[in-house]
Design a protein around this motif. Structure first.
Motif, PDB file in Angstrom:
ATOM      1  N   MET A 100       0.827  -1.200   0.000  1.00  0.00           N
ATOM      2  CA  MET A 100       0.000   0.000   0.000  1.00  0.00           C
ATOM      3  C   MET A 100       0.862   1.250   0.000  1.00  0.00           C
ATOM      4  SD  MET A 100      -3.191  -0.967   2.551  1.00  0.00           S
ATOM      5  CE  MET A 100      -3.442   0.754   2.936  1.00  0.00           C
ATOM      6  N   LEU A 101       0.291   2.335  -0.521  1.00  0.00           N
ATOM      7  CA  LEU A 101       0.880   3.656  -0.447  1.00  0.00           C
ATOM      8  C   LEU A 101       0.075   4.461   0.575  1.00  0.00           C
ATOM      9  CD1 LEU A 101       3.040   5.560  -1.588  1.00  0.00           C
ATOM     10  CD2 LEU A 101       1.462   6.168  -3.421  1.00  0.00           C
ATOM     11  N   GLY A 102       0.760   5.240   1.402  1.00  0.00           N
ATOM     12  CA  GLY A 102       0.132   5.868   2.555  1.00  0.00           C
ATOM     13  C   GLY A 102      -0.768   7.054   2.281  1.00  0.00           C
ATOM     14  N   TYR A 103      -1.733   6.889   1.409  1.00  0.00           N
ATOM     15  CA  TYR A 103      -2.729   7.924   1.143  1.00  0.00           C
ATOM     16  C   TYR A 103      -3.871   7.764   2.144  1.00  0.00           C
ATOM     17  CZ  TYR A 103      -0.660   9.218  -3.400  1.00  0.00           C
ATOM     18  OH  TYR A 103       0.158   9.676  -4.401  1.00  0.00           O
ATOM     19  N   MET A 104      -3.617   8.151   3.389  1.00  0.00           N
ATOM     20  CA  MET A 104      -4.600   7.890   4.443  1.00  0.00           C
ATOM     21  C   MET A 104      -5.880   8.702   4.263  1.00  0.00           C
ATOM     22  SD  MET A 104      -4.642  10.665   6.691  1.00  0.00           S
ATOM     23  CE  MET A 104      -3.672  12.152   6.895  1.00  0.00           C
ATOM     24  N   MET A 105      -5.838   9.818   3.497  1.00  0.00           N
ATOM     25  CA  MET A 105      -7.073  10.578   3.284  1.00  0.00           C
ATOM     26  C   MET A 105      -8.120   9.780   2.522  1.00  0.00           C
ATOM     27  SD  MET A 105      -7.290  13.508   4.770  1.00  0.00           S
ATOM     28  CE  MET A 105      -8.561  14.370   3.838  1.00  0.00           C
ATOM     29  N   HIS A 161      -1.664  14.910  -0.440  1.00  0.00           N
ATOM     30  CA  HIS A 161      -2.930  14.181  -0.312  1.00  0.00           C
ATOM     31  C   HIS A 161      -4.015  14.806  -1.182  1.00  0.00           C
ATOM     32  CE1 HIS A 161      -2.056  11.201   2.729  1.00  0.00           C
ATOM     33  NE2 HIS A 161      -1.543  12.110   3.526  1.00  0.00           N
ATOM     34  N   GLU A 162      -4.052  16.146  -1.235  1.00  0.00           N
ATOM     35  CA  GLU A 162      -5.103  16.793  -2.018  1.00  0.00           C
ATOM     36  C   GLU A 162      -4.978  16.465  -3.501  1.00  0.00           C
ATOM     37  OE1 GLU A 162      -6.764  18.235   1.435  1.00  0.00           O
ATOM     38  OE2 GLU A 162      -4.711  17.710   0.977  1.00  0.00           O
ATOM     39  N   LEU A 163      -3.764  16.314  -3.981  1.00  0.00           N
ATOM     40  CA  LEU A 163      -3.575  15.938  -5.382  1.00  0.00           C
ATOM     41  C   LEU A 163      -4.055  14.508  -5.610  1.00  0.00           C
ATOM     42  CD1 LEU A 163      -2.595  17.135  -7.996  1.00  0.00           C
ATOM     43  CD2 LEU A 163      -0.262  16.501  -7.385  1.00  0.00           C
ATOM     44  N   ASP A 164      -3.802  13.632  -4.640  1.00  0.00           N
ATOM     45  CA  ASP A 164      -4.332  12.269  -4.736  1.00  0.00           C
ATOM     46  C   ASP A 164      -5.849  12.259  -4.657  1.00  0.00           C
ATOM     47  OD1 ASP A 164      -4.207   9.279  -4.609  1.00  0.00           O
ATOM     48  OD2 ASP A 164      -5.021   9.657  -2.604  1.00  0.00           O
ATOM     49  N   LEU A 202     -13.999  19.834 -17.611  1.00  0.00           N
ATOM     50  CA  LEU A 202     -13.792  20.044 -16.185  1.00  0.00           C
ATOM     51  C   LEU A 202     -12.416  20.661 -15.958  1.00  0.00           C
ATOM     52  CD1 LEU A 202     -14.553  19.547 -13.152  1.00  0.00           C
ATOM     53  CD2 LEU A 202     -13.455  17.298 -13.413  1.00  0.00           C
ATOM     54  N   VAL A 203     -12.364  21.757 -15.208  1.00  0.00           N
ATOM     55  CA  VAL A 203     -11.091  22.387 -14.867  1.00  0.00           C
ATOM     56  C   VAL A 203     -11.015  22.556 -13.360  1.00  0.00           C
ATOM     57  CG1 VAL A 203     -10.838  23.582 -17.069  1.00  0.00           C
ATOM     58  CG2 VAL A 203     -12.030  24.716 -15.175  1.00  0.00           C
ATOM     59  N   GLY A 204      -9.799  22.549 -12.827  1.00  0.00           N
ATOM     60  CA  GLY A 204      -9.667  22.691 -11.392  1.00  0.00           C
ATOM     61  C   GLY A 204      -8.260  23.004 -10.956  1.00  0.00           C
ATOM     62  N   ASP A 205      -8.123  23.354  -9.681  1.00  0.00           N
ATOM     63  CA  ASP A 205      -6.844  23.672  -9.060  1.00  0.00           C
ATOM     64  C   ASP A 205      -6.682  22.883  -7.771  1.00  0.00           C
ATOM     65  OD1 ASP A 205      -7.232  27.179  -9.818  1.00  0.00           O
ATOM     66  OD2 ASP A 205      -6.127  25.655 -10.950  1.00  0.00           O
ATOM     67  N   VAL A 206      -5.450  22.511  -7.492  1.00  0.00           N
ATOM     68  CA  VAL A 206      -5.076  21.990  -6.181  1.00  0.00           C
ATOM     69  C   VAL A 206      -3.982  22.917  -5.650  1.00  0.00           C
ATOM     70  CG1 VAL A 206      -4.037  20.091  -4.902  1.00  0.00           C
ATOM     71  CG2 VAL A 206      -5.650  19.604  -6.756  1.00  0.00           C
ATOM     72  N   ASP A 288      -1.226   5.813 -11.101  1.00  0.00           N
ATOM     73  CA  ASP A 288      -1.599   7.027 -11.826  1.00  0.00           C
ATOM     74  C   ASP A 288      -1.504   8.244 -10.919  1.00  0.00           C
ATOM     75  OD1 ASP A 288      -2.013   5.658 -14.157  1.00  0.00           O
ATOM     76  OD2 ASP A 288      -4.193   5.610 -14.009  1.00  0.00           O
ATOM     77  N   SER A 289      -1.928   8.095  -9.680  1.00  0.00           N
ATOM     78  CA  SER A 289      -1.827   9.184  -8.722  1.00  0.00           C
ATOM     79  C   SER A 289      -0.369   9.497  -8.408  1.00  0.00           C
ATOM     80  CB  SER A 289      -2.565   8.823  -7.439  1.00  0.00           C
ATOM     81  OG  SER A 289      -2.389   9.823  -6.463  1.00  0.00           O
ATOM     82  N   ALA A 290       0.440   8.466  -8.178  1.00  0.00           N
ATOM     83  CA  ALA A 290       1.867   8.676  -7.898  1.00  0.00           C
ATOM     84  C   ALA A 290       2.554   9.364  -9.062  1.00  0.00           C
ATOM     85  CB  ALA A 290       2.539   7.332  -7.603  1.00  0.00           C
ATOM     86  N   ARG A 291       2.176   9.006 -10.274  1.00  0.00           N
ATOM     87  CA  ARG A 291       2.757   9.656 -11.456  1.00  0.00           C
ATOM     88  C   ARG A 291       2.348  11.122 -11.534  1.00  0.00           C
ATOM     89  NH1 ARG A 291       1.200   4.356 -13.958  1.00  0.00           N
ATOM     90  NH2 ARG A 291       3.172   3.265 -14.406  1.00  0.00           N
ATOM     91  N   LEU A 292       1.091  11.415 -11.197  1.00  0.00           N
ATOM     92  CA  LEU A 292       0.618  12.796 -11.246  1.00  0.00           C
ATOM     93  C   LEU A 292       1.380  13.667 -10.250  1.00  0.00           C
ATOM     94  CD1 LEU A 292      -1.412  14.847 -12.386  1.00  0.00           C
ATOM     95  CD2 LEU A 292      -3.010  14.118 -10.592  1.00  0.00           C
ATOM     96  N   VAL A 293       1.620  13.161  -9.040  1.00  0.00           N
ATOM     97  CA  VAL A 293       2.367  13.913  -8.041  1.00  0.00           C
ATOM     98  C   VAL A 293       3.779  14.203  -8.528  1.00  0.00           C
ATOM     99  CG1 VAL A 293       3.354  13.816  -5.714  1.00  0.00           C
ATOM    100  CG2 VAL A 293       0.996  13.066  -6.104  1.00  0.00           C
ATOM    101  N   ALA A 294       4.461  13.180  -9.025  1.00  0.00           N
ATOM    102  CA  ALA A 294       5.835  13.369  -9.494  1.00  0.00           C
ATOM    103  C   ALA A 294       5.889  14.301 -10.708  1.00  0.00           C
ATOM    104  CB  ALA A 294       6.457  12.015  -9.830  1.00  0.00           C
ATOM    105  N   LYS A 295       4.938  14.156 -11.599  1.00  0.00           N
ATOM    106  CA  LYS A 295       4.900  15.021 -12.775  1.00  0.00           C
ATOM    107  C   LYS A 295       4.677  16.472 -12.368  1.00  0.00           C
ATOM    108  CE  LYS A 295       2.686  15.424 -17.327  1.00  0.00           C
ATOM    109  NZ  LYS A 295       1.642  14.849 -18.223  1.00  0.00           N
ATOM    110  N   ALA A 296       3.804  16.700 -11.383  1.00  0.00           N
ATOM    111  CA  ALA A 296       3.557  18.059 -10.908  1.00  0.00           C
ATOM    112  C   ALA A 296       4.803  18.642 -10.254  1.00  0.00           C
ATOM    113  CB  ALA A 296       2.386  18.063  -9.929  1.00  0.00           C
TER     114      ALA A 296
END
Length: 311
Positions: A100-105, A161-164, A202-206, A288-296
């Protein structure tokens, strides 16, 4: 179950205490004292491994544990560079289905409520989190922490966490830009970041920061049929639709998320069925989430500097 916890900082100690509370037998190991050789030696007596070290030193630990067939609980973020995310994905593959990855949210009842809601009418969202980093913990200095490192530090990784959460609610998001504020005393470290995302119409910000005097953690979702205004810090969750506004009762004790996550990890590690949460952060399901964080993180564009004194 004997679980080796590598990393004796605040999060490592929390995981060790929660493991003991759940009936496991944790061994807490200081990375600074043991190093890679000591950690690898300790793995010989372990049935599972929790990695709670700084982000930039995890790859060899993950590789060593996976090579021994040991399931892993890895603190977020998985990695800060897209290349290392892919390396970890490769070396951890043999145990990813039990790790597991620690995305506790993902265990937060308010996020689960949003994940179960009809969001098909949404056209805009904003997720925000922040707090003055100098007020986080007693007897703690930012300058001496992992977060102050140019490689693997900064607020985007620290509060990812918010990005995840965005990735959970809106799969397939495309990154369109990242604006960051730095500090002259900490080159390469972002103290506030805004990540722009989109998926079709859909558009958004974190957004996350180390600066605001009080803790804020909010989600604002705008749709043609309904709005969701969630204040996670105040535990106040409002939904507005054609019938008017209503508040959702979603109480939470913060450590319950950590306990629920660790309970699921112990089940996976033992070959048992985990909880039925659709957001289970099993390692092979969160890439996919881990890739998004690293890419950001790699896409940060520093547009200014703050002047707040950071000890």
């Amino acid at each position: 179950m004997r679980v080796l916890v590598i990393g004796s900082g605040s999060i490592g100690r929390r995981h060790s205490e929660n493991l003991a509370a759940l009936g496991a037998v944790p061994k807490l190991l200081s990375w600074r004292e043991a190093g890679l050789a000591g950690a690898e030696a300790a793995m010989a007596e372990a049935e599972a491994v929790v990695i709670a070290t700084a982000t930039d030193i995890r790859l060899p630990l993950i590789a060593a544990a996976a090579a021994r067939g040991l399931p892993l609980y890895i603190e977020k973020p998985l990695a800060f560079s897209p290349e290392e995310v892919e390396e970890i994905n490769l070396v951890a593959a043999p145990v990813a289905g039990r790790s597991m990855l620690g995305y506790m949210m993902r265990y937060h009842p308010a996020l689960r409520a949003l994940a179960e809601a009809d969001l098909s009418d949404l056209f805009q969202f904003a997720l925000t989190i922040g707090h003055d980093v100098t007020q986080w913990r007693a007897n703690w200095r930012f300058s001496e922490s992992y977060a102050a490192r140019g490689q693997g530090g900064g607020v985007l990784l620290d509060l990812c966490h918010e990005l995840d959460m965005a990735a959970c609610l809106f799969p397939g998001l495309e990154l369109t830009g990242v604006e960051a504020l730095g500090h002259p005393a900490f080159p390469g470290v972002d103290f506030a970041s805004r990540i722009s995302l989109r998926r079709g119409a859909l558009v958004g910000d974190v957004s996350m920061d180390y600066l605001t005097p009080g803790l804020h953690r909010r989600a604002h979702l705008r749709g043609a049929e309904r709005m969701h205004d969630f204040d996670f810090a105040a535990q106040a969750y409002r939904v507005t639709d054609a019938a008017g506004g209503r508040m959702l009762d979603l109480p939470l004790e913060r450590n319950a998320m950590f306990l629920d996550a660790m309970r699921d990890f112990l089940a996976l590690a033992a070959g048992r069925a985990p909880s039925e949460t659709p957001l289970l952060p099993r390692l092979d399901r969160v890439m996919d989430s881990a890739r998004l964080v690293a890419k950001a993180w790699a896409a940060r564009r520093f547009v200014g500097e703050i002047t707040k004194e950071i000890p």
